[in-house]
Write an enzyme that holds these catalytic residues in place. Structure first.
Site, mmCIF file in Angstrom:
data_model
loop_
_atom_site.group_PDB
_atom_site.id
_atom_site.type_symbol
_atom_site.label_atom_id
_atom_site.label_comp_id
_atom_site.label_asym_id
_atom_site.label_seq_id
_atom_site.Cartn_x
_atom_site.Cartn_y
_atom_site.Cartn_z
ATOM 1 N N GLY A 53 -1.657 -1.881 0.037
ATOM 2 C CA GLY A 53 -2.196 -2.290 1.331
ATOM 3 C C GLY A 53 -1.636 -1.474 2.477
ATOM 4 O O GLY A 53 -1.385 -1.995 3.568
ATOM 5 N N ALA A 54 -1.462 -0.167 2.255
ATOM 6 C CA ALA A 54 -0.816 0.692 3.260
ATOM 7 C C ALA A 54 -1.803 1.288 4.257
ATOM 8 O O ALA A 54 -1.427 2.157 5.044
ATOM 9 C CB ALA A 54 -0.047 1.818 2.555
ATOM 10 N N ASN A 55 -3.045 0.840 4.238
ATOM 11 C CA ASN A 55 -4.041 1.412 5.138
ATOM 12 C C ASN A 55 -4.047 0.757 6.523
ATOM 13 O O ASN A 55 -4.683 1.263 7.447
ATOM 14 C CB ASN A 55 -5.443 1.290 4.523
ATOM 15 C CG ASN A 55 -5.799 -0.142 4.167
ATOM 16 O OD1 ASN A 55 -5.012 -0.836 3.533
ATOM 17 N ND2 ASN A 55 -6.971 -0.588 4.571
ATOM 18 N N SER A 56 -3.330 -0.361 6.666
ATOM 19 C CA SER A 56 -3.310 -1.032 7.972
ATOM 20 C C SER A 56 -2.080 -1.924 8.085
ATOM 21 O O SER A 56 -1.348 -2.146 7.117
ATOM 22 C CB SER A 56 -4.576 -1.882 8.154
ATOM 23 O OG SER A 56 -4.616 -2.930 7.198
ATOM 24 N N TYR A 212 -3.324 -19.770 0.119
ATOM 25 C CA TYR A 212 -2.405 -18.727 0.583
ATOM 26 C C TYR A 212 -0.959 -19.180 0.415
ATOM 27 O O TYR A 212 -0.113 -18.446 -0.111
ATOM 28 C CB TYR A 212 -2.689 -18.410 2.048
ATOM 29 C CG TYR A 212 -1.797 -17.345 2.644
ATOM 30 C CD1 TYR A 212 -2.025 -15.994 2.390
ATOM 31 C CD2 TYR A 212 -0.733 -17.692 3.475
ATOM 32 C CE1 TYR A 212 -1.211 -15.010 2.954
ATOM 33 C CE2 TYR A 212 0.082 -16.720 4.039
ATOM 34 C CZ TYR A 212 -0.164 -15.377 3.774
ATOM 35 O OH TYR A 212 0.642 -14.411 4.321
#
Length: 333
Positions: A53-56, A212
């Site tokens: 999840g390193a895109n944002s 969650y």
């Protein structure tokens, strides 16, 4: 003498707006001053780091910081378009071309296996594995391609399988680190002793945050059991609460909870500040010998006793091994 005319609705409204603005400013300053500090400026040249999840959000800021420290960074992302855009910015800012994008959908066991095999084929060692990606589902419960509830599949089962598949590369590191970004909302989750709720597929979930919270509870149990099984090795496993951070995940919260989270976004930390504890766990020599702990504000924080139930941790681990279909040829932890 007051500058406000208390008989004027306009003056009253101005007073309320001003008061809220002052409160928000003071509270954000407080969050900034208390969000923790990275205690090490360690260079990461020669280290290979995988960040899901390193895109944002927090993942992107973590990738940016570690790239600036010279690390070889693998951005493991589902959305390749945004990931490539993020990579270009990180490379430009860090002047480090050893930043790579690889695709993985953490809700799919097949995708995780394909990603892991790609890493095994191209990397000789993994020094840091950061489980950062996460989702919040809506009321309409969705199923993953493998029949898991989507939130649990992405936030828990995916990282569980990925850790197993990459553990041998982490063992080759002089000091491997496994880091899981969780949440203090774990306090509102629980796993039943008979494990009846570890794959909560249903038609409808009245309180979406419940799924969650459950996934975060499972992540912490996983971290503690993982640390126990890795005791005596060169690998540590820790998890963390990043704080209230203004990232895309807050915008995933469905109505009416999104009303509360819309307010929280106004007083939340920036992703850059929210990434501090993750970065601390990835780079600091101060945590080299610490494993199985939960961090907040860059410091070890006490956990609720419910999540530290050793018997349920072990049962969850064994059940998870069967559910993600670990094979006899897969690495053993």
């Amino acid at each position: 003498m007051s500058v406000f005319d208390w008989d004027s609705p306009v003056s009253i409204a101005a007073y309320v707006v001003t008061s809220i603005a002052v409160f928000l400013s003071v509270f954000k300053t407080y969050l900034y001053l208390t969000c923790g500090k990275i205690t090490n400026s360690r260079n990461m040249e020669g280290k290979t780091v995988i960040i899901t999840g390193a895109n944002s959000g927090i993942g992107k800021e973590t990738a940016r910081d570690l790239a600036k420290r010279g690390a070889r960074v693998i951005m493991a992302c589902r959305n390749m378009e945004t990931a490539k855009e993020a990579r270009e910015k990180i490379v430009d800012e860090s002047q480090n071309s050893n930043v790579f994008v690889k695709q993985v959908d953490l809700s799919s066991l097949a995708s995780i296996r394909a990603f892991a095999q790609d890493v095994i084929d191209t990397e000789s060692v993994v020094d840091v594995l950061i489980h950062n990606a996460g989702i919040i589902s809506g009321r309409q419960v969705k199923s993953s391609p493998d029949g898991f509830e989507l939130t649990m599949a992405t936030n828990y089962y995916g990282p569980f399988l990925l850790t197993h598949l990459l553990i041998d590369l982490l063992r080759k590191s002089s000091q491997g680190r496994i880091i899981t970004v969780t949440s203090k909302l774990y306090k509102y989750g629980s796993i039943e002793p008979e494990l009846s709720n570890i794959n909560p597929l249903m038609d409808y979930c009245l309180v979406p945050m419940k799924l969650y919270n459950l996934s975060k509870f499972a992540e912490i149990m996983f971290t503690q059991e993982l640390a126990l099984r890795l005791k005596g090795s060169s690998i540590t496993a820790n998890c963390l609460h990043p704080g209230i951070v203004n990232t895309g995940i807050l915008r995933q919260v469905p109505f009416p909870s999104n009303i509360v989270f819309a307010f929280l976004r106004m007083i939340s930390l920036s992703p850059e500040l929210g990434a501090r504890t993750t970065i601390q766990l990835a780079v600091s020599s101060d945590v080299e010998q610490i494993s199985g702990q939960y961090f907040s504000k860059c410091q070890v924080t006490k956990l609720n006793q419910r999540v530290q139930n050793a018997e349920i941790q072990m049962k969850l681990w064994e059940a998870s091994k069967a559910l993600v279909k670990l094979e006899p040829t897969d690495p053993v932890i």
